[in-house]
Design an enzyme around this catalytic site. Structure first.
Site, PDB file in Angstrom:
ATOM      1  N   SER A  99       0.830  -1.210   0.000  1.00 47.25           N
ATOM      2  CA  SER A  99       0.000   0.000   0.000  1.00 47.25           C
ATOM      3  C   SER A  99       0.864   1.260   0.000  1.00 47.25           C
ATOM      4  O   SER A  99       1.582   1.527  -0.949  1.00 47.25           O
ATOM      5  CB  SER A  99      -0.953  -0.040   1.195  1.00 47.25           C
ATOM      6  OG  SER A  99      -1.892   1.005   1.135  1.00 47.25           O
ATOM      7  N   ASP A 239      -2.445   6.611  -3.261  1.00 50.97           N
ATOM      8  CA  ASP A 239      -1.347   5.875  -2.648  1.00 50.97           C
ATOM      9  C   ASP A 239      -0.876   4.778  -3.592  1.00 50.97           C
ATOM     10  O   ASP A 239      -1.324   4.694  -4.745  1.00 50.97           O
ATOM     11  CB  ASP A 239      -1.777   5.306  -1.293  1.00 50.97           C
ATOM     12  CG  ASP A 239      -2.876   4.257  -1.422  1.00 50.97           C
ATOM     13  OD1 ASP A 239      -3.611   4.297  -2.431  1.00 50.97           O
ATOM     14  OD2 ASP A 239      -3.011   3.402  -0.530  1.00 50.97           O
ATOM     15  N   ASP A 241      -1.274   1.501  -3.949  1.00 53.35           N
ATOM     16  CA  ASP A 241      -2.135   0.466  -4.537  1.00 53.35           C
ATOM     17  C   ASP A 241      -3.517   0.982  -4.918  1.00 53.35           C
ATOM     18  O   ASP A 241      -4.402   0.198  -5.259  1.00 53.35           O
ATOM     19  CB  ASP A 241      -2.249  -0.751  -3.610  1.00 53.35           C
ATOM     20  CG  ASP A 241      -2.986  -0.460  -2.308  1.00 53.35           C
ATOM     21  OD1 ASP A 241      -3.005   0.710  -1.879  1.00 53.35           O
ATOM     22  OD2 ASP A 241      -3.527  -1.406  -1.706  1.00 53.35           O
ATOM     23  N   ASP A 243      -6.049   2.498  -3.306  1.00 49.93           N
ATOM     24  CA  ASP A 243      -7.289   2.383  -2.536  1.00 49.93           C
ATOM     25  C   ASP A 243      -7.598   3.622  -1.696  1.00 49.93           C
ATOM     26  O   ASP A 243      -8.583   3.652  -0.964  1.00 49.93           O
ATOM     27  CB  ASP A 243      -7.294   1.119  -1.662  1.00 49.93           C
ATOM     28  CG  ASP A 243      -6.224   1.098  -0.588  1.00 49.93           C
ATOM     29  OD1 ASP A 243      -5.412   2.038  -0.520  1.00 49.93           O
ATOM     30  OD2 ASP A 243      -6.204   0.123   0.195  1.00 49.93           O
TER      31      ASP A 243
END
Length: 451
Positions: A99, A239, A241, A243
């Site tokens: 992440s 960010d 990834d 999400d």
């Protein structure tokens, strides 16, 4: 059940690649998942980190050895993979990502058949299997198919959530994907809707050379400047990834995730009075103020996207959100999704016919600080217990960490990070002076507890 060391934190398994996270662990993660979902198809994907291809191969090998078929989606955002798990024949999924963590980190997010990260009970079963590390290979290995880049159904569902496409046409939007995989979703969707998109840090690069992968205000100076220089309608930052999303208004002002969550909440509750809103205990008071004003029902959870997602499903909520820029929209899919957040904020701008700055100015105003205090992994629990002893009689909640509410002033929360070696300190008040008083009292207590 035998107690084994925890691997899963607040959101999946994370650590430094090549140390805590290596190909051996990846194989065991794949093998454990194959054991929990025997002979079923599993969807796998990864972010752009340099270690992600190696870890993806390890997970795939473990699954195939257990007899599971594997559908490899290659580079993909976490929410897109989750959506695909729910809406395809796959029974589970694994996303290789850390992440927002620094580039040397990596990890695994494990997804249930409903497209939401597995519940804590299954995390514990996987940890036990991984710890035992005893596997019996299937006499019929699984088959692997490659479907990288196939996210059309995800984008089409997002496109259907935009009722007034004409309002987006010709808008100028700066999108900073932070060299992460959101470059595959948000810019593509916005261009399809007719917006003029200016890409920033839009080349996927696992070393994140453009900026820190976490879209915090101190990392978004370049985005703010470009929004002003280009006279853009807004800026969006993601960010690693994809999400989470943080927004910059047309004046270049960077807004905390709480504020855009409150804006989306206000917009949705105006049209759905009485709806349920789910948010963690560390979210701003403005979210509860909006819920009270619009007659919504606010439900608090522990920190972590899994907690929010699972609660949304269990109570039938419309919306979920976190202070870090995570927004969960149940009509699309009840997971944290930065591209969904972009759609919902754009819908609010279009419906109201007002710029983002004006919409956010109309919301209740509070002063909030979020700090990270380094603390070794083995010392986090001891520090929290020391604070519980020190603050005995004043604690309002131990749902997640320690929260102290001060009537008429504000609140403070201290909790152990589930992803990094540190404690997180959150404080909020009605005024700057009240906030400083709270920090002056509680920050030294936390520093003393970790030393």
């Amino acid at each position: 059940m035998v107690r084994v060391p925890r691997l899963f934190g607040t959101n999946g398994i994370r650590g430094v690649a090549g140390k805590e996270i290596d190909s051996s662990l990846a194989f065991r993660v794949g093998s454990a998942l194959g054991t929990l979902f025997p002979k079923q198809r599993v969807l796998i994907g990864r972010d752009g980190r340099l270690s992600s291809p190696m870890l993806l191969e390890g997970v795939a090998a473990g699954l195939l050895a257990q007899g599971n078929d594997v559908e490899d989606r290659g580079m993909i955002t976490t929410p897109a993979l989750e959506f695909m798990v729910k809406n395809t024949s796959s029974s589970a999924g694994v996303m290789i990502t850390a992440s927002h963590n620094p580039p040397e980190y990596n990890g695994f997010k494990v997804v249930e058949s409903d497209g939401i990260e597995i519940p804590r009970s299954k995390e514990e079963k996987m940890e036990l299997l991984i710890h035992r590390d005893r596997w019996e290979a299937s006499n019929r290995p699984g088959q692997r198919v490659m479907r990288e880049g196939r996210i059309e159904s995800y984008l089409e569902k997002l496109e259907s959530q935009v009722p007034a496409r004409d309002g987006i046409r010709d808008m100028e939007i700066v999108v900073d994907t932070g060299n992460g995989v959101a470059a595959l979703t948000t810019p593509r969707l916005l261009r399809k809707l007719g917006a003029h998109v200016i890409g920033v840090n839009d080349a996927i690069d696992g070393e994140f050379p453009g900026r820190n992968s976490e879209p915090r205000p101190e990392n978004l100076g370049a985005l703010s400047r470009i929004v002003r220089e280009e006279k853009a309608d807004l800026g969006i930052a993601h960010d690693g990834d994809g999400d989470r999303a943080i927004f910059v208004d047309e004046a270049g002002v960077i807004h905390a995730g709480d504020r855009t969550l409150a804006l989306v909440e206000d917009e949705l509750l105006t049209n759905h009075p009485g709806a349920k809103i789910v948010t963690p205990i560390n979210t701003s008071m403005m979210v509860s103020e909006i819920a009270r004003k619009r007659k919504g029902k606010l439900i608090l959870t522990r920190v972590g996207s899994i907690e929010v997602s699972r609660t949304i499903v269990s109570v039938g909520a419309l919306l979920g959100g976190e202070e870090n820029g995570g927004i969960f929209y149940a009509p699309h899919h009840p997971v944290r999704d930065g591209t969904v957040a972009a759609v919902l904020v754009l819908n609010a701008i279009i419906r109201n016919g007002r710029p983002l700055s004006k919409l956010l100015d109309s919301l209740p105003k509070f002063q909030m600080v979020k700090e990270k205090i380094p603390c070794k992994e083995g010392a986090k629990d001891r520090a929290i217990e020391a604070l519980k002893t020190k603050l005995k009689g004043r604690i309002s909640s131990t749902l997640d960490g320690i929260r102290v509410d001060m009537e008429g002033r504000g609140w403070v929360l201290v909790r152990a990070s589930g992803t990094e070696p540190l404690l997180r300190l959150y404080a909020e008040a009605k005024t700057e002076s009240q906030l400083q008083e709270i920090l002056d009292e509680f920050r030294p207590l936390v520093l003393k507890a970790v030393n």
